[in-house]
Design a protein around this motif. Structure first.
Motif, PDB file in Angstrom:
ATOM      1  N   GLY A 168       0.786  -1.227   0.000  1.00 24.18           N
ATOM      2  CA  GLY A 168       0.000   0.000   0.000  1.00 24.18           C
ATOM      3  C   GLY A 168       0.814   1.271   0.000  1.00 24.18           C
ATOM      4  N   LEU A 169       0.131   2.355  -0.374  1.00 25.34           N
ATOM      5  CA  LEU A 169       0.757   3.676  -0.298  1.00 25.34           C
ATOM      6  C   LEU A 169       0.587   4.279   1.082  1.00 25.34           C
ATOM      7  CD1 LEU A 169      -0.264   5.208  -3.731  1.00 25.34           C
ATOM      8  CD2 LEU A 169       1.905   4.173  -3.089  1.00 25.34           C
ATOM      9  N   ILE A 170      -0.316   3.714   1.871  1.00 21.46           N
ATOM     10  CA  ILE A 170      -0.506   4.173   3.246  1.00 21.46           C
ATOM     11  C   ILE A 170      -0.576   2.963   4.161  1.00 21.46           C
ATOM     12  CG2 ILE A 170      -1.689   6.281   2.575  1.00 21.46           C
ATOM     13  CD1 ILE A 170      -4.310   4.985   3.260  1.00 21.46           C
ATOM     14  N   THR A 171      -0.419   3.196   5.454  1.00 16.10           N
ATOM     15  CA  THR A 171      -0.446   2.115   6.426  1.00 16.10           C
ATOM     16  C   THR A 171      -1.632   2.270   7.364  1.00 16.10           C
ATOM     17  OG1 THR A 171       0.729   1.110   8.276  1.00 16.10           O
ATOM     18  CG2 THR A 171       1.112   3.438   7.914  1.00 16.10           C
ATOM     19  N   ARG A 172      -2.135   1.164   7.880  1.00 12.37           N
ATOM     20  CA  ARG A 172      -3.230   1.224   8.846  1.00 12.37           C
ATOM     21  C   ARG A 172      -2.723   1.645  10.223  1.00 12.37           C
ATOM     22  NH1 ARG A 172      -4.945  -3.356   5.748  1.00 12.37           N
ATOM     23  NH2 ARG A 172      -7.117  -3.189   5.088  1.00 12.37           N
ATOM     24  N   ARG A 173      -1.455   1.581  10.426  1.00 10.06           N
ATOM     25  CA  ARG A 173      -0.917   1.944  11.737  1.00 10.06           C
ATOM     26  C   ARG A 173      -0.914   3.460  11.912  1.00 10.06           C
ATOM     27  NH1 ARG A 173       2.080  -1.782  14.916  1.00 10.06           N
ATOM     28  NH2 ARG A 173       2.122  -3.833  13.974  1.00 10.06           N
ATOM     29  N   ASP A 174      -0.962   3.879  13.142  1.00  7.12           N
ATOM     30  CA  ASP A 174      -0.948   5.301  13.481  1.00  7.12           C
ATOM     31  C   ASP A 174       0.494   5.795  13.398  1.00  7.12           C
ATOM     32  OD1 ASP A 174      -1.510   7.821  14.384  1.00  7.12           O
ATOM     33  OD2 ASP A 174      -1.655   7.236  16.488  1.00  7.12           O
ATOM     34  N   ASP A 175       0.989   5.908  12.177  1.00  6.58           N
ATOM     35  CA  ASP A 175       2.396   6.210  12.010  1.00  6.58           C
ATOM     36  C   ASP A 175       2.662   6.810  10.635  1.00  6.58           C
ATOM     37  OD1 ASP A 175       5.302   5.912  12.594  1.00  6.58           O
ATOM     38  OD2 ASP A 175       5.170   4.569  10.882  1.00  6.58           O
ATOM     39  N   PRO A 176       3.249   8.012  10.576  1.00  7.13           N
ATOM     40  CA  PRO A 176       3.686   8.530   9.288  1.00  7.13           C
ATOM     41  C   PRO A 176       4.899   7.725   8.833  1.00  7.13           C
ATOM     42  CG  PRO A 176       4.411   9.979  11.023  1.00  7.13           C
ATOM     43  CD  PRO A 176       3.544   8.939  11.665  1.00  7.13           C
ATOM     44  N   TYR A 177       5.098   7.616   7.548  1.00  7.57           N
ATOM     45  CA  TYR A 177       6.168   6.765   7.049  1.00  7.57           C
ATOM     46  C   TYR A 177       7.557   7.243   7.471  1.00  7.57           C
ATOM     47  CZ  TYR A 177       3.351   3.614   4.222  1.00  7.57           C
ATOM     48  OH  TYR A 177       2.487   2.655   3.811  1.00  7.57           O
ATOM     49  N   ASP A 178       7.696   8.527   7.805  1.00  8.96           N
ATOM     50  CA  ASP A 178       9.017   8.972   8.226  1.00  8.96           C
ATOM     51  C   ASP A 178       9.317   8.625   9.681  1.00  8.96           C
ATOM     52  OD1 ASP A 178       7.512  10.762   9.699  1.00  8.96           O
ATOM     53  OD2 ASP A 178       8.077  12.506   8.516  1.00  8.96           O
ATOM     54  N   GLY A 179       8.290   8.171  10.425  1.00  7.34           N
ATOM     55  CA  GLY A 179       8.515   7.700  11.781  1.00  7.34           C
ATOM     56  C   GLY A 179       8.726   8.780  12.821  1.00  7.34           C
ATOM     57  N   VAL A 180       8.583  10.044  12.455  1.00  5.46           N
ATOM     58  CA  VAL A 180       8.863  11.121  13.397  1.00  5.46           C
ATOM     59  C   VAL A 180       7.953  11.071  14.614  1.00  5.46           C
ATOM     60  CG1 VAL A 180       8.839  13.630  13.708  1.00  5.46           C
ATOM     61  CG2 VAL A 180       9.781  12.643  11.611  1.00  5.46           C
ATOM     62  N   SER A 181       6.670  10.762  14.395  1.00  9.53           N
ATOM     63  CA  SER A 181       5.713  10.771  15.501  1.00  9.53           C
ATOM     64  C   SER A 181       5.464   9.385  16.081  1.00  9.53           C
ATOM     65  CB  SER A 181       4.378  11.362  15.025  1.00  9.53           C
ATOM     66  OG  SER A 181       4.560  12.656  14.520  1.00  9.53           O
ATOM     67  N   GLY A 193       0.140  -0.604  20.740  1.00  7.92           N
ATOM     68  CA  GLY A 193      -1.206  -0.285  21.202  1.00  7.92           C
ATOM     69  C   GLY A 193      -2.204  -0.471  20.087  1.00  7.92           C
ATOM     70  N   ALA A 194      -3.399   0.076  20.279  1.00  8.97           N
ATOM     71  CA  ALA A 194      -4.439  -0.008  19.254  1.00  8.97           C
ATOM     72  C   ALA A 194      -5.307   1.234  19.362  1.00  8.97           C
ATOM     73  CB  ALA A 194      -5.291  -1.260  19.444  1.00  8.97           C
ATOM     74  N   ASP A 195      -5.831   1.681  18.216  1.00  5.74           N
ATOM     75  CA  ASP A 195      -6.714   2.836  18.253  1.00  5.74           C
ATOM     76  C   ASP A 195      -8.146   2.379  18.539  1.00  5.74           C
ATOM     77  OD1 ASP A 195      -7.779   1.819  15.890  1.00  5.74           O
ATOM     78  OD2 ASP A 195      -6.764   3.281  14.611  1.00  5.74           O
ATOM     79  N   SER A 196      -9.102   3.317  18.482  1.00  2.00           N
ATOM     80  CA  SER A 196     -10.483   2.987  18.838  1.00  2.00           C
ATOM     81  C   SER A 196     -11.129   2.001  17.874  1.00  2.00           C
ATOM     82  CB  SER A 196     -11.323   4.270  18.895  1.00  2.00           C
ATOM     83  OG  SER A 196     -11.301   4.931  17.636  1.00  2.00           O
ATOM     84  N   TRP A 197     -10.561   1.842  16.699  1.00  2.00           N
ATOM     85  CA  TRP A 197     -11.088   0.887  15.718  1.00  2.00           C
ATOM     86  C   TRP A 197     -10.403  -0.463  15.820  1.00  2.00           C
ATOM     87  CZ3 TRP A 197     -15.298   2.141  12.929  1.00  2.00           C
ATOM     88  CH2 TRP A 197     -15.615   3.495  12.815  1.00  2.00           C
ATOM     89  N   GLY A 198      -9.384  -0.540  16.635  1.00  2.78           N
ATOM     90  CA  GLY A 198      -8.658  -1.799  16.784  1.00  2.78           C
ATOM     91  C   GLY A 198      -7.437  -1.925  15.904  1.00  2.78           C
ATOM     92  N   TYR A 199      -7.131  -0.890  15.128  1.00  2.44           N
ATOM     93  CA  TYR A 199      -5.944  -0.941  14.300  1.00  2.44           C
ATOM     94  C   TYR A 199      -4.700  -0.748  15.162  1.00  2.44           C
ATOM     95  CZ  TYR A 199      -8.879  -0.659  10.163  1.00  2.44           C
ATOM     96  OH  TYR A 199      -9.805  -0.911   9.185  1.00  2.44           O
TER      97      TYR A 199
END
Length: 204
Positions: A164-177, A183-189
């Motif tokens: 994919g061009l994007i990820t389901r994880r709560d993470d920008p591809y540069d990893g800064v944040s 963990g998991a977000d409110s949707w379970g991702y």
């Protein structure tokens, strides 16, 4: 012997396409029939017999990359002409997908097959491929390409590959944040705990 094998493949392919086409027409008349997911392989066009059978029953020929090319092909026009000759006057759609580079959260999985180093480079590759597809034509000048089947928007957890061009994880591809804590977000991702932190990658 070779002719027998060729005749059998043609017969088998015609039986397959005609059966599916008949069933589809009986339950959903008028629906476009593109056949199975793709015809051919990643870097080669389908066999002649498959194209001959497909041209009789498919509304659109769904190819694995259109024109079927490889990174160092020297016979691009021949490949286009081959599909046009045996596939008849049918429009083509192309399967396109490239595993993401090392800045994806699935970088460990993709490292075996990657040939790009950044998301920007992959975007440039998609642009180049679109230009090639829109410019491709057979020797007679006919342009067959009409659309694209893209694999896929998200990184694929089932295949454990970063298509994919994007990820389901709560993470920008540069990893800064990024957070090294899983963990998991409110949707379970899943969130955090990326490979760059030395965390174990899990399939959710």
């Amino acid at each position: 012997m070779q002719k027998d094998l060729s005749d059998f493949l043609l017969h088998h392919a015609e039986k397959y396409f005609s059966t599916i086409k008949g069933v589809l027409n009986s339950v959903a008349p008028g629906v476009m029939y593109t056949g199975p997911t793709v015809l051919g392989t990643w870097s080669a066009p389908p066999r002649r017999e498959i194209l001959q059978a497909a041209s009789k029953y498919l509304d659109v020929i769904n190819l694995s990359t259109t024109p079927p090319v490889c990174s160092n092909c020297k016979d691009l026009q021949q490949r286009v002409d081959f599909v046009a000759t045996y596939g008849g006057d049918k429009p083509w759609i192309s399967w396109e997908g490239y595993p993401a580079p090392s800045d994806s959260y699935m970088s460990k999985s993709a490292a075996k097959t990657d040939f790009l180093s950044t998301q920007a480079a992959r975007g440039q590759l998609y642009q180049r491929r679109m230009e090639e597809l829109l410019d491709s034509h057979d020797t007679a000048g006919t342009r067959h390409f009409v659309g694209l089947k893209w694999w896929e928007l998200y990184d694929n957890r089932g295949e454990n590959m970063n298509w994919g061009l994007i990820t389901r994880r709560d993470d920008p591809y540069d990893g800064v944040s990024s957070s090294p804590t899983a963990g998991a977000d409110s949707w379970g991702y899943p969130t955090g705990c990326l490979a760059r932190f030395g965390c174990e990658q899990k399939t959710y």
